[in-house]
Write a protein that holds these residues in place. Structure first.
Motif, mmCIF file in Angstrom:
data_model
loop_
_atom_site.group_PDB
_atom_site.id
_atom_site.type_symbol
_atom_site.label_atom_id
_atom_site.label_comp_id
_atom_site.label_asym_id
_atom_site.label_seq_id
_atom_site.Cartn_x
_atom_site.Cartn_y
_atom_site.Cartn_z
ATOM 1 N N ILE A 292 10.877 58.920 -60.715
ATOM 2 C CA ILE A 292 10.736 59.341 -59.239
ATOM 3 C C ILE A 292 11.619 59.995 -58.513
ATOM 4 C CG2 ILE A 292 10.194 58.154 -57.316
ATOM 5 C CD1 ILE A 292 9.025 55.540 -58.647
ATOM 6 N N LYS A 293 11.360 61.241 -58.074
ATOM 7 C CA LYS A 293 12.205 62.166 -57.530
ATOM 8 C C LYS A 293 12.614 61.384 -55.810
ATOM 9 C CE LYS A 293 10.640 66.078 -56.303
ATOM 10 N NZ LYS A 293 10.514 67.747 -56.228
ATOM 11 N N VAL A 294 13.806 61.466 -55.630
ATOM 12 C CA VAL A 294 14.045 60.821 -54.295
ATOM 13 C C VAL A 294 15.295 61.802 -53.838
ATOM 14 C CG1 VAL A 294 13.535 58.711 -54.495
ATOM 15 C CG2 VAL A 294 15.978 59.346 -55.293
ATOM 16 N N ASP A 295 15.461 62.037 -52.692
ATOM 17 C CA ASP A 295 16.338 62.910 -52.061
ATOM 18 C C ASP A 295 17.225 62.337 -51.007
ATOM 19 O OD1 ASP A 295 17.560 65.821 -51.998
ATOM 20 O OD2 ASP A 295 16.714 66.156 -50.000
ATOM 21 N N GLY B 27 22.255 57.474 -58.270
ATOM 22 C CA GLY B 27 22.425 58.657 -57.126
ATOM 23 C C GLY B 27 23.524 58.171 -56.149
ATOM 24 N N THR B 28 24.430 59.026 -55.968
ATOM 25 C CA THR B 28 25.390 58.900 -54.677
ATOM 26 C C THR B 28 24.502 58.799 -53.423
ATOM 27 O OG1 THR B 28 25.489 61.304 -54.432
ATOM 28 C CG2 THR B 28 26.964 60.179 -55.899
ATOM 29 N N ILE B 29 25.167 58.193 -52.313
ATOM 30 C CA ILE B 29 24.426 58.142 -51.067
ATOM 31 C C ILE B 29 25.611 58.196 -50.041
ATOM 32 C CG2 ILE B 29 24.566 55.641 -50.665
ATOM 33 C CD1 ILE B 29 21.719 55.907 -49.550
ATOM 34 N N ASP B 30 25.304 59.132 -49.108
ATOM 35 C CA ASP B 30 26.136 59.269 -47.839
ATOM 36 C C ASP B 30 25.898 58.309 -46.474
ATOM 37 O OD1 ASP B 30 24.520 60.505 -46.323
ATOM 38 O OD2 ASP B 30 25.045 62.530 -46.756
ATOM 39 N N ASP B 31 26.638 58.383 -45.650
ATOM 40 C CA ASP B 31 26.351 57.778 -44.534
ATOM 41 C C ASP B 31 24.941 57.788 -43.854
ATOM 42 O OD1 ASP B 31 28.775 56.395 -45.036
ATOM 43 O OD2 ASP B 31 29.696 57.335 -43.149
ATOM 44 N N ALA B 32 24.743 58.796 -44.051
ATOM 45 C CA ALA B 32 23.251 59.297 -43.450
ATOM 46 C C ALA B 32 21.976 58.857 -44.389
ATOM 47 C CB ALA B 32 22.988 60.827 -43.129
ATOM 48 N N GLY C 175 22.713 62.154 -53.605
ATOM 49 C CA GLY C 175 23.383 63.228 -54.230
ATOM 50 C C GLY C 175 23.155 62.994 -55.821
ATOM 51 N N PRO C 176 23.420 64.141 -56.539
ATOM 52 C CA PRO C 176 23.358 64.055 -57.975
ATOM 53 C C PRO C 176 24.444 63.305 -58.653
ATOM 54 C CG PRO C 176 24.081 66.328 -57.194
ATOM 55 C CD PRO C 176 23.755 65.483 -56.200
ATOM 56 N N ILE C 177 24.224 63.118 -59.881
ATOM 57 C CA ILE C 177 25.320 62.361 -60.630
ATOM 58 C C ILE C 177 25.360 63.179 -62.136
ATOM 59 C CG2 ILE C 177 25.055 60.331 -59.482
ATOM 60 C CD1 ILE C 177 23.203 60.740 -62.651
ATOM 61 N N GLY C 178 26.444 62.529 -62.912
ATOM 62 C CA GLY C 178 26.559 62.945 -64.104
ATOM 63 C C GLY C 178 25.726 61.946 -65.055
ATOM 64 N N GLY C 179 25.548 62.305 -66.443
ATOM 65 C CA GLY C 179 25.102 61.418 -67.497
ATOM 66 C C GLY C 179 23.712 61.095 -67.139
ATOM 67 N N ILE C 180 22.912 61.682 -66.479
ATOM 68 C CA ILE C 180 21.536 61.275 -66.339
ATOM 69 C C ILE C 180 20.618 60.890 -67.442
ATOM 70 C CG2 ILE C 180 20.629 63.593 -66.165
ATOM 71 C CD1 ILE C 180 19.363 60.462 -64.003
ATOM 72 N N GLU C 181 21.047 61.669 -68.460
ATOM 73 C CA GLU C 181 20.095 61.409 -69.938
ATOM 74 C C GLU C 181 20.397 60.068 -70.410
ATOM 75 O OE1 GLU C 181 22.118 63.980 -69.344
ATOM 76 O OE2 GLU C 181 21.304 65.720 -70.080
ATOM 77 N N PRO D 62 17.812 61.220 -58.443
ATOM 78 C CA PRO D 62 18.264 62.432 -57.491
ATOM 79 C C PRO D 62 17.503 63.650 -57.839
ATOM 80 C CG PRO D 62 20.170 61.284 -58.341
ATOM 81 C CD PRO D 62 19.180 60.675 -59.259
ATOM 82 N N ALA D 63 17.032 64.337 -56.765
ATOM 83 C CA ALA D 63 16.195 65.305 -56.990
ATOM 84 C C ALA D 63 17.025 66.550 -57.678
ATOM 85 C CB ALA D 63 15.802 66.028 -55.518
ATOM 86 N N ASP D 64 18.260 66.667 -57.488
ATOM 87 C CA ASP D 64 18.812 67.445 -58.235
ATOM 88 C C ASP D 64 19.491 67.335 -59.751
ATOM 89 O OD1 ASP D 64 19.240 69.245 -56.039
ATOM 90 O OD2 ASP D 64 21.268 68.515 -55.470
#
Length: 363
Positions: A335-338, A285-290, A294-300, A317-319
């Motif tokens: 585990i879903k995380v946002d 998962g990507t993450i921002d300063d806050a 965020g979503p990523i590619g190649g999750i499978e 990532p939830a998305d």
């Protein structure tokens, strides 16, 4: 020659011709497969992945593994046989080549972009982790890149701190584009900056930079379809000053998808106890300063790689949950995380053995 024999011979020759064509004719596809997974709490190539100095740290056990995807290189030309094999292989994924390497972009350019995204993800991971610990971090808006041949070239430079645009104070990178696009193409815009060298000197001397400059740039028109925007040819980003040193030592990795796992690893090393309770947790998962994930590619591919390494739980990532849940490796709980707070909450439940109410993908 008997007709049956001639037919068999012709069929055999046709099959050989098709196989040859399949081997030698390139197709416009590339392949993704599970890549290495690295424990952010451990060592890689003989040295700790996370190195923190100037602040008390704590021993951390268990796994908080970042995951990767291996892709074919930009100059590799897949043939039809390889494409068919990739489509049939369970753990691999064949995608249009332009998905990984857009037309007109060289492998060097893609590598550079991935390196820049990886570097930015490290910075955001540090900021997100320290904010969760209420450790103050100083931030400011900078010129991230300058487009060659643009109006800004030679006037603004990467690392310049943008204090204001047309006298309006800049607080976020998005403010810069918003203020520039108030103009029409061809109009002047005024940047108030602290030059990169002055900023670097001030940081080294632990003082507030005092030298500012006003730079006037004539805007040009964007290349967008439809209504044209005023641009100067820069991208804005964020830079930070940390109260102690956090280094992330991991070579040959690109892209922003390790941000969440880096943030959790930093948080774990700066707090007593063990964040995972000794369990094998992987994620992406990507993450921002806050702290937003965020979503990523190649999750499978990442879930397959994590499970093969021994992961029991995967922070998703939830998305990306819907795609990951379609084919979850046996024995792996998604585990879903946002946000980073979601991840920390889930890890707290894992430590306490309270897994019934985990926010699982597919629930």
């Amino acid at each position: 020659m008997p007709r049956r024999t001639a037919t068999m011979l012709a069929s055999t020759l046709m099959l050989i011709a098709l196989l040859c064509a399949g081997v030698f004719i390139p197709v416009p596809y590339a392949e993704m497969s599970p890549g290495p997974t690295v424990n952010t709490l451990g060592d890689h190539d003989g040295e700790p992945v996370l190195q923190i100095s100037g602040r008390k740290t704590y021993a951390a056990t268990g796994h908080l593994n970042m995951t990767t995807v291996r892709v074919t290189s930009a100059d590799y030309r897949m043939n039809l046989v390889e494409a068919v094999y990739g489509w049939l292989a369970h753990d691999n994924k064949v995608v249009p080549r332009e998905t990984l390497y857009p037309a007109g972009k060289t492998e060097e350019q893609s590598t550079q972009e991935n390196a820049e995204e990886f570097s930015q993800s490290q910075e955001s991971a540090k900021v997100a982790a320290l904010k969760e610990l209420d450790v103050p971090v100083k931030s400011w808006v900078i010129v991230s890149t300058v487009v060659k041949g643009s109006p800004a070239e030679g006037k603004l430079h990467a690392g310049d701190v943008i204090k204001a645009v047309d006298g309006t104070t800049v607080k976020e990178p998005a403010d810069v584009a918003k203020l520039v696009t108030r103009h029409k193409p061809g109009q002047d815009v005024r940047f108030t900056i602290v030059p990169a060298k002055e900023q670097a000197a001030a940081e080294k001397e632990k003082r507030t930079p005092t030298k500012t400059q006003d730079i006037t740039i004539t805007t040009t028109s964007s290349d967008d379809d439809g209504e044209k925007r005023a641009i100067v040819g820069i991208s804005a980003g964020t830079d930070h000053t940390f109260p102690f040193t956090v280094d992330i030592k991991l070579a040959d990795v690109g892209g922003p998808s390790a941000g969440l796992m880096f943030a959790l690893g930093i948080y774990d090393k700066l707090t007593p106890g063990h964040l995972t309770g000794g369990k094998f947790v992987a994620g992406t998962g990507t993450i921002d300063d806050a702290g937003k994930v965020g979503p990523i590619g190649g999750i499978e591919m990442k879930t397959v790689g994590a499970r093969a390494k021994g992961a029991q739980y995967f922070l998703t990532p939830a998305d990306n949950c819907a795609a990951a849940a379609k084919d979850t490796p046996e024995g792996l709980t998604l585990i879903k995380v946002d946000t980073i707070q979601d991840a920390l909450g889930a890890l707290k439940d894992l430590r306490g053995g309270d897994t019934a109410d985990l926010p699982k993908c597919g629930k």
